[in-house]
Design an enzyme around this catalytic site. Structure first.
Site, PDB file in Angstrom:
ATOM      1  N   HIS A 192      24.419 120.701  53.662  1.00 10.00           N
ATOM      2  CA  HIS A 192      25.624 120.193  54.309  1.00 10.00           C
ATOM      3  C   HIS A 192      26.397 119.286  53.358  1.00 10.00           C
ATOM      4  O   HIS A 192      25.832 118.780  52.396  1.00 10.00           O
ATOM      5  CB  HIS A 192      25.257 119.406  55.570  1.00 10.00           C
ATOM      6  CG  HIS A 192      24.084 118.480  55.360  1.00 10.00           C
ATOM      7  ND1 HIS A 192      22.793 118.836  55.674  1.00 10.00           N
ATOM      8  CD2 HIS A 192      23.993 117.239  54.839  1.00 10.00           C
ATOM      9  CE1 HIS A 192      21.968 117.855  55.371  1.00 10.00           C
ATOM     10  NE2 HIS A 192      22.667 116.862  54.859  1.00 10.00           N
ATOM     11  N   GLN A 260      27.794 115.304  59.170  1.00  8.20           N
ATOM     12  CA  GLN A 260      27.186 116.175  58.151  1.00  8.20           C
ATOM     13  C   GLN A 260      27.397 117.627  58.562  1.00  8.20           C
ATOM     14  O   GLN A 260      26.762 118.106  59.497  1.00  8.20           O
ATOM     15  CB  GLN A 260      25.689 115.864  58.009  1.00  8.20           C
ATOM     16  CG  GLN A 260      25.429 114.530  57.314  1.00  8.20           C
ATOM     17  CD  GLN A 260      24.018 113.998  57.541  1.00  8.20           C
ATOM     18  OE1 GLN A 260      23.587 113.839  58.680  1.00  8.20           O
ATOM     19  NE2 GLN A 260      23.305 113.711  56.469  1.00  8.20           N
ATOM     20  N   ARG A 290      15.179 117.661  44.065  1.00  6.03           N
ATOM     21  CA  ARG A 290      14.623 117.694  45.419  1.00  6.03           C
ATOM     22  C   ARG A 290      15.573 118.475  46.315  1.00  6.03           C
ATOM     23  O   ARG A 290      16.719 118.074  46.514  1.00  6.03           O
ATOM     24  CB  ARG A 290      14.448 116.267  45.938  1.00  6.03           C
ATOM     25  CG  ARG A 290      13.975 116.166  47.383  1.00  6.03           C
ATOM     26  CD  ARG A 290      14.042 114.724  47.828  1.00  6.03           C
ATOM     27  NE  ARG A 290      13.585 114.488  49.185  1.00  6.03           N
ATOM     28  CZ  ARG A 290      14.325 114.643  50.286  1.00  6.03           C
ATOM     29  NH1 ARG A 290      15.575 115.079  50.209  1.00  6.03           N
ATOM     30  NH2 ARG A 290      13.831 114.348  51.463  1.00  6.03           N
ATOM     31  N   ASP A 292      16.952 119.248  49.482  1.00  8.56           N
ATOM     32  CA  ASP A 292      16.998 118.581  50.785  1.00  8.56           C
ATOM     33  C   ASP A 292      17.149 119.590  51.923  1.00  8.56           C
ATOM     34  O   ASP A 292      17.966 120.510  51.839  1.00  8.56           O
ATOM     35  CB  ASP A 292      18.201 117.620  50.795  1.00  8.56           C
ATOM     36  CG  ASP A 292      18.270 116.813  52.071  1.00  8.56           C
ATOM     37  OD1 ASP A 292      17.315 116.080  52.338  1.00  8.56           O
ATOM     38  OD2 ASP A 292      19.279 116.927  52.797  1.00  8.56           O
ATOM     39  N   GLU A 334      11.827 120.210  50.206  1.00 14.45           N
ATOM     40  CA  GLU A 334      11.639 119.283  51.319  1.00 14.45           C
ATOM     41  C   GLU A 334      11.690 120.099  52.600  1.00 14.45           C
ATOM     42  O   GLU A 334      12.740 120.275  53.205  1.00 14.45           O
ATOM     43  CB  GLU A 334      12.721 118.191  51.362  1.00 14.45           C
ATOM     44  CG  GLU A 334      12.395 117.098  52.370  1.00 14.45           C
ATOM     45  CD  GLU A 334      13.378 116.952  53.531  1.00 14.45           C
ATOM     46  OE1 GLU A 334      13.077 116.212  54.484  1.00 14.45           O
ATOM     47  OE2 GLU A 334      14.453 117.584  53.522  1.00 14.45           O
ATOM     48  N   HIS A 398      11.117 107.989  52.739  1.00 14.54           N
ATOM     49  CA  HIS A 398      12.200 107.255  53.407  1.00 14.54           C
ATOM     50  C   HIS A 398      12.410 107.759  54.831  1.00 14.54           C
ATOM     51  O   HIS A 398      13.115 107.149  55.608  1.00 14.54           O
ATOM     52  CB  HIS A 398      13.487 107.406  52.598  1.00 14.54           C
ATOM     53  CG  HIS A 398      13.981 108.820  52.607  1.00 14.54           C
ATOM     54  ND1 HIS A 398      13.305 109.829  51.963  1.00 14.54           N
ATOM     55  CD2 HIS A 398      15.051 109.402  53.214  1.00 14.54           C
ATOM     56  CE1 HIS A 398      13.949 110.973  52.165  1.00 14.54           C
ATOM     57  NE2 HIS A 398      15.001 110.746  52.922  1.00 14.54           N
TER      58      HIS A 398
HETATM   59  C1  GLC Z   1      16.548 115.224  54.669  1.00 21.32           C
HETATM   60  C2  GLC Z   1      16.498 113.768  54.287  1.00 21.32           C
HETATM   61  C3  GLC Z   1      16.852 112.942  55.453  1.00 21.32           C
HETATM   62  C4  GLC Z   1      18.210 113.325  55.914  1.00 21.32           C
HETATM   63  C5  GLC Z   1      18.308 114.811  56.171  1.00 21.32           C
HETATM   64  C6  GLC Z   1      19.732 115.234  56.241  1.00 21.32           C
HETATM   65  O1  GLC Z   1      15.610 115.551  55.612  1.00 21.32           O
HETATM   66  O2  GLC Z   1      15.222 113.457  53.810  1.00 21.32           O
HETATM   67  O3  GLC Z   1      16.804 111.580  55.132  1.00 21.32           O
HETATM   68  O4  GLC Z   1      18.485 112.646  57.094  1.00 21.32           O
HETATM   69  O5  GLC Z   1      17.784 115.578  55.137  1.00 21.32           O
HETATM   70  O6  GLC Z   1      20.288 115.249  54.944  1.00 21.32           O
HETATM   71  C1  GLC Z   2      13.301 116.774  60.413  1.00 19.23           C
HETATM   72  C2  GLC Z   2      13.669 117.710  59.362  1.00 19.23           C
HETATM   73  C3  GLC Z   2      13.581 117.071  58.020  1.00 19.23           C
HETATM   74  C4  GLC Z   2      14.289 115.743  58.036  1.00 19.23           C
HETATM   75  C5  GLC Z   2      13.850 114.888  59.139  1.00 19.23           C
HETATM   76  C6  GLC Z   2      14.674 113.649  59.176  1.00 19.23           C
HETATM   77  O1  GLC Z   2      11.957 116.494  60.337  1.00 19.23           O
HETATM   78  O2  GLC Z   2      12.827 118.845  59.358  1.00 19.23           O
HETATM   79  O3  GLC Z   2      14.170 117.910  57.096  1.00 19.23           O
HETATM   80  O4  GLC Z   2      14.001 115.045  56.890  1.00 19.23           O
HETATM   81  O5  GLC Z   2      14.004 115.583  60.323  1.00 19.23           O
HETATM   82  O6  GLC Z   2      14.281 112.898  60.250  1.00 19.23           O
END
Ligand code: GLC
Ligand code: GLC
Length: 647
Positions: A192, A260, A290, A292, A334, A398
């Site tokens: 996004h 987003q 990474r 995301d 991720e 985080h």
């Molecule tokens: C990933 C990040 C998370 C974020 C989400 C949207 O999961 O780790 O912090 O909120 O993507 O970008």
């Molecule tokens: C969900 C998503 C992950 C994101 C997280 C943020 O677990 O699968 O990508 O980081 O939400 O809270």
């Protein structure tokens, strides 16, 4: 992806047709260097072509986009600095560099750690003090003011958030880190953009071309259809996955926050533009990218819109692009999803690295239950991954802690997954009687009963509560829990990734509640500002901070001093005691047996069992430095972690 003969022939013919054009772009380049690039292109192109054709082959303008992609790639390769090209060459000779026992990762927010990029440069010595060799900086790019999901809403992939510094400073940091043996990890937030990105702004201004970059709908009909099978990710922010924008009178797909906007990879222009953004990042000196939110890249009605085959294809296509232009860079996935699905992203041609959310979740599970049965059972089945790949092992990051274990694995142990998740949430939110943890529940969904957990490692391990109660014994136990968890991630196989403040035992920080931009997202509770004054207490031996810091530092040093912690050859063993976790590490001719006691009671391992595990005669625990004899019963103190090697 299988490349059949037809695709291979097509690929060869297309490349032959396009090469002269690429050659013209590279007229100034040394012939030998160009040949190296062309060879890599020749090697990766068939699979790139295969995927591109699968995704976009039915479009009349397919070849236009293919050509555009190759031109972009070549231009980005031409722009790549000489020192990075040298790194490309070096890494191609040593592809498994990230599996080395030397590797230790840390993550931080630039502003919370050091105010800005200039400050970060001054704080590199602290990273060196901890022997860190990989640094993950949370998103540093331009993003909306106020709530921007910690930078995960990017408005421009090529300019740095003004509050942090400039793109030149970012490049300098990358170079300086590399010079000091620290590899830079940055995010590719490619599912996004923010709604303030140029593309989104032009879409909002009514430009159809840019509306086609996102997934937009004129009315609720399709969103309603999709929502029958998808779960909201941030139900606190908005109940479904779509956001209405009255300016254009359309519903926009927004998996995460409503600012987003999910990109539309069914549009090849989106792939091409994002490939260029990715290569721009690579050219800043990023060594680990990474990826995301990989799970969400593709959508299809009637599915969960997670982990679809096309999402994998998109990642593989980016991987092929990177392997041609910037082979020094590897991908980290991720995917915080079901462990079967996590595993599907891990492949040398997709993501060489992956977060290990299963280990993360089950370490906390074992900590709460004082029973390693579920952890052992799952690791036995799921720790092994393809060669050339490695886990990134972490205790927490985080984000929130989600209970992403497999319900099937739970069933085999007669654990009711639903009740168990509820128990774990209660335990870590401190609602459960006698829980040592202080945490918060995240995104509790009243419809499904689901929730995740937020909290720093120290607070979830009991330090916050123990200190509030001024109970020294409980403080001891909390410190031991923190060290135990770090001991496991430092040794179990793969790359450990530490949250920087955790190495000093920082507690939850509730001040986010007073900040409008953060109050709605309690993940900020575990993202405390790095308190440098407190950090100085690491020099006062005997303080809690000093004990946590030096305990973790010793574990890092232990890892780095012993080659046995290289690679991914891990054998989970049954220690025949439900409070213990045990695994062998093997590397070349070396072997170590790691044992961890997940309870506050001492635990025994009978000598006969040690001998069954092959520990004959005498051996040493590398952590305490004590010698042991296999004839005796081994006694493990509460939360003790041991690394046994033969002498
Ligand atoms: C990933 C990040 C998370 C974020 C989400 C949207 O999961 O780790 O912090 O909120 O993507 O970008
Ligand atoms: C969900 C998503 C992950 C994101 C997280 C943020 O677990 O699968 O990508 O980081 O939400 O809270």
């Amino acid at each position: 992806m299988a490349e059949d003969n037809w695709t291979k022939t097509q690929a060869r013919q297309s490349l032959n047709r396009l090469l002269p054009k690429l050659e013209r772009l590279a007229a100034e380049v040394d012939a030998g260097e160009w040949q190296v690039y062309v060879n890599r292109l020749g090697q990766e192109f068939p699979r790139l072509f295969g995927i591109f054709f699968h995704l976009y082959g039915d479009r009349y303008d397919f070849f236009y986009y293919l050509e555009e992609l190759l031109v972009n790639m070549t231009e980005m390769w031409l722009a790549r600095q000489a020192d990075l090209k040298a790194l490309d060459a070096a890494r191609l000779i040593e592809p498994g560099w990230f599996e080395s026992n030397r590797m230790v990762g840390a993550m931080c927010y630039v502003d919370l750690y050091a105010d800005d990029l200039r400050g970060l440069r001054k704080r590199i010595p602290y990273l060196a003090e901890l022997n860190i060799t990989l640094l993950h900086l949370m998103p540093v790019f331009k993003c909306p003011k106020g709530d921007n999901d910690g930078g995960y809403a990017i408005s421009d992939y090529r300019s740095v958030n003004e509050a942090f510094g400039t793109i030149e400073e970012l490049q300098e940091i990358a170079t300086e880190l590399r010079r000091r043996g620290i590899s830079l990890v940055l995010d590719f937030v490619f599912n996004h953009t923010s709604d303030e990105h140029q593309w989104a702004k032009r879409a909002l201004a009514g430009e159809e071309e840019y509306q086609g970059f996102y997934r937009m709908f004129d009315d609720r009909r399709e969103p309603d259809e999709y929502e029958q099978s998808i779960l909201p990710i941030f139900p606190d922010d908005h109940p479904g996955s779509f956001t209405y924008r009255s300016k254009i009178r359309r519903w926009v797909w927004t998996t995460f926050n409503n600012f987003q906007w999910d990109l539309n990879y069914e549009n090849p222009e989106v792939f091409n533009r994002m490939a260029a953004e990715m290569l721009f990042l690579a050219n800043q000196g990023v060594e680990i990218l990474r990826l995301d939110a990989v799970a969400f890249l593709w959508k299809k009605k009637g599915t969960s819109c997670q982990n679809l085959p096309e999402a994998h294809m998109i990642v593989q296509a980016f991987n092929a692009v990177a392997k041609v232009v910037a082979p020094a860079m590897v991908f980290k996935s991720e995917a915080i999803v079901h462990p079967d699905e996590v595993a599907r992203y891990i492949h040398p041609q997709e993501c060489e690295l992956s977060y290990n959310p299963l280990l993360m979740a089950l370490l906390w599970e074992a900590m709460a239950t004082r029973d390693t049965g579920f952890l052992t059972h799952s690791l036995e089945r799921r720790f092994a991954i393809p060669s050339g790949c490695a886990w990134v092992n972490y205790i927490r990051c985080h984000d929130d802690i989600g209970w992403t274990f497999s319900d099937e694995d739970a069933g085999e142990l007669r654990i009711n997954p639903r009740d168990h998740r509820r128990f774990l949430n209660d335990f870590y939110a401190g609602r459960f009687k006698d829980s040592f943890a202080v945490g918060l529940t995240f995104q509790e969904n009243p419809m499904t009963g689901d929730a995740r957990i937020c909290g720093t490692t120290a607070s979830l391990c009991g330090l916050e509560k123990a200190q509030a109660q001024k109970d020294d014994e409980l403080v001891e136990l909390a410190i031991s829990r923190i060290l135990l968890l770090h001991g496991v991630i430092a040794t179990i196989g793969g790359l450990p990734m530490i949250y920087l403040g955790d190495a000093l035992g920082f507690l939850n920080d509730y001040s986010f509640r007073d900040d409008l931009a953060k109050a709605g997202d309690n993940r900020w509770v575990h993202r405390p500002r790095f308190d440098w004054e407190k950090a100085d207490e690491r020099f006062d031996s005997g303080t809690v901070i000093a004990r946590v810091f030096h305990g973790i530092l010793r574990l890092i040093q232990l890892r780095q001093q012993h080659k046995v912690f290289s690679g991914m050859d891990t054998e989970i063993v049954d220690p025949k005691n439900k409070a213990l976790l045990g695994y062998f590490r093997h590397f070349e001719d070396q072997t170590a047996l790691c044992l961890a006691n997940f309870s506050e009671e001492p635990q025994m391992v009978p000598g006969s069992h040690l001998r069954l595990l092959g520990m004959r005669k005498t051996f040493t625990d590398l952590i305490s430095g004590k010698s042991l004899v296999a004839m005796d019963t081994l006694v493990m103190e509460p939360y003790q972690f041991m690394v046994l090697v033969k002498v």
